[in-house]
Scaffold this active site. Structure first.
Site, mmCIF file in Angstrom:
data_model
loop_
_atom_site.group_PDB
_atom_site.id
_atom_site.type_symbol
_atom_site.label_atom_id
_atom_site.label_comp_id
_atom_site.label_asym_id
_atom_site.label_seq_id
_atom_site.Cartn_x
_atom_site.Cartn_y
_atom_site.Cartn_z
ATOM 1 C CG ASP A 25 -1.965 -1.135 1.174
ATOM 2 O OD1 ASP A 25 -1.931 -1.942 0.223
ATOM 3 O OD2 ASP A 25 -2.782 -1.229 2.109
ATOM 4 C CE LYS A 130 -3.544 -4.420 1.272
ATOM 5 N NZ LYS A 130 -4.286 -3.567 2.198
ATOM 6 C CB CYS A 163 -2.254 -2.661 5.322
ATOM 7 S SG CYS A 163 -3.890 -1.903 5.217
HETATM 8 N N1 TIU Z 1 -2.617 0.314 4.310
HETATM 9 C C1 TIU Z 1 -3.053 0.530 5.558
HETATM 10 O O1 TIU Z 1 -2.339 0.349 6.532
HETATM 11 N N2 TIU Z 1 -4.349 1.028 5.697
HETATM 12 C C2 TIU Z 1 -4.752 1.790 6.738
HETATM 13 O O2 TIU Z 1 -5.921 2.133 6.843
HETATM 14 N N3 TIU Z 1 -3.806 2.188 7.628
HETATM 15 C C3 TIU Z 1 -3.940 3.079 8.649
HETATM 16 O O3 TIU Z 1 -3.021 3.211 9.440
HETATM 17 N N4 TIU Z 1 -5.064 3.787 8.755
#
Ligand code: TIU
Length: 220
Positions: A25, A130, A163
């Site tokens: 991500d 995802k 994530c």
């Molecule tokens: N990619 C990921 O970690 N999504 C999140 O929502 N992370 C947060 O820390 N909010």
């Protein structure tokens, strides 16, 4: 050829031909102002700091012939894969699907949902969209990895305790041997990153190993 690097809680041995780098991500939605991360009230500048380290890890993995996977947290434009329990969570300034300065928040195909330019996927690399925090939940990731006989996963990306940790736990339960690169992952909350690293490698590596990027570069 198996190589062994210094890691915690002990040495980590892997073979490039059975190893995948999983970059979680590294999207504008989390790293740049105006995206999902900022909509949740976070200071996104903490995450941009790891882009050079992730770029170095990507370059090393490409040179050594690892399988490379990039993930994006994203939802369909009609939000059919975004449960209300997720969309309505917390008190964000903008919710998933709302229009923002980089397009609709966390929606597939919008400018903000793209991986940052410095870490753009190369031709032939796997890109997984995802809808959850974990990279295995309702995705083809496990099938893609098993088709390539991948047994070892090296993780990088954001955010460490959300994530990245979810994906690493999912991978561990599926039988993959996992390592998280300590300086190629970040959180909006530095204390949460530190706690996650310690949780992962505690109890003899209950979720996996951790190592700094230098452990890989020194090996070469
Ligand atoms: N990619 C990921 O970690 N999504 C999140 O929502 N992370 C947060 O820390 N909010």
């Amino acid at each position: 050829m198996t190589v062994e690097i210094a890691a915690q809680p002990g040495p980590f041995a892997f073979d490039a031909s059975h190893t995948a780098l999983i970059v979680i991500d590294m999207q504008r939605d989390f790293i740049e102002p105006g995206g999902f991360g900022e909509s949740l009230g976070n200071d996104v500048s903490l995450l941009a700091a790891i882009v050079p380290a992730v770029a170095e890890l990507l370059a090393l993995a490409r040179t050594d012939g690892w399988t490379i996977v990039h993930t994006r947290e994203s939802h369909a434009p009609d939000l059919s894969d975004c449960p209300p329990a997720k969309r309505l969570r917390g008190t964000p300034r903008m919710r998933i699907g709302d229009p923002g300065p980089m397009g609709r928040i966390l929606v597939r195909g919008e400018p903000g949902n793209a991986i940052v330019d410095a870490l753009a996927p190369a031709a032939g690399e796997i890109v997984i969209d995802k809808p959850g925090k974990g990279a295995f939940y309702v995705t083809t990731l496990d099938d893609e990895l098993r088709a390539r006989e991948i047994t070892h996963l090296v993780f990088a990306g954001v955010t460490t305790e959300v994530c990245v940790q979810s994906s690493m736990r999912e991978a561990n339960d599926r039988g993959y041997t996992c390592l998280l690169v300590e300086d190629a992952t970040a959180s909006y909350f530095p204390a949460f990153k530190q706690a996650s690293l310690e949780m992962i490698r505690s109890q003899g590596g209950i979720v996996g190993w951790t190592a700094p990027l230098a452990a890989f570069t020194m090996e070469r």
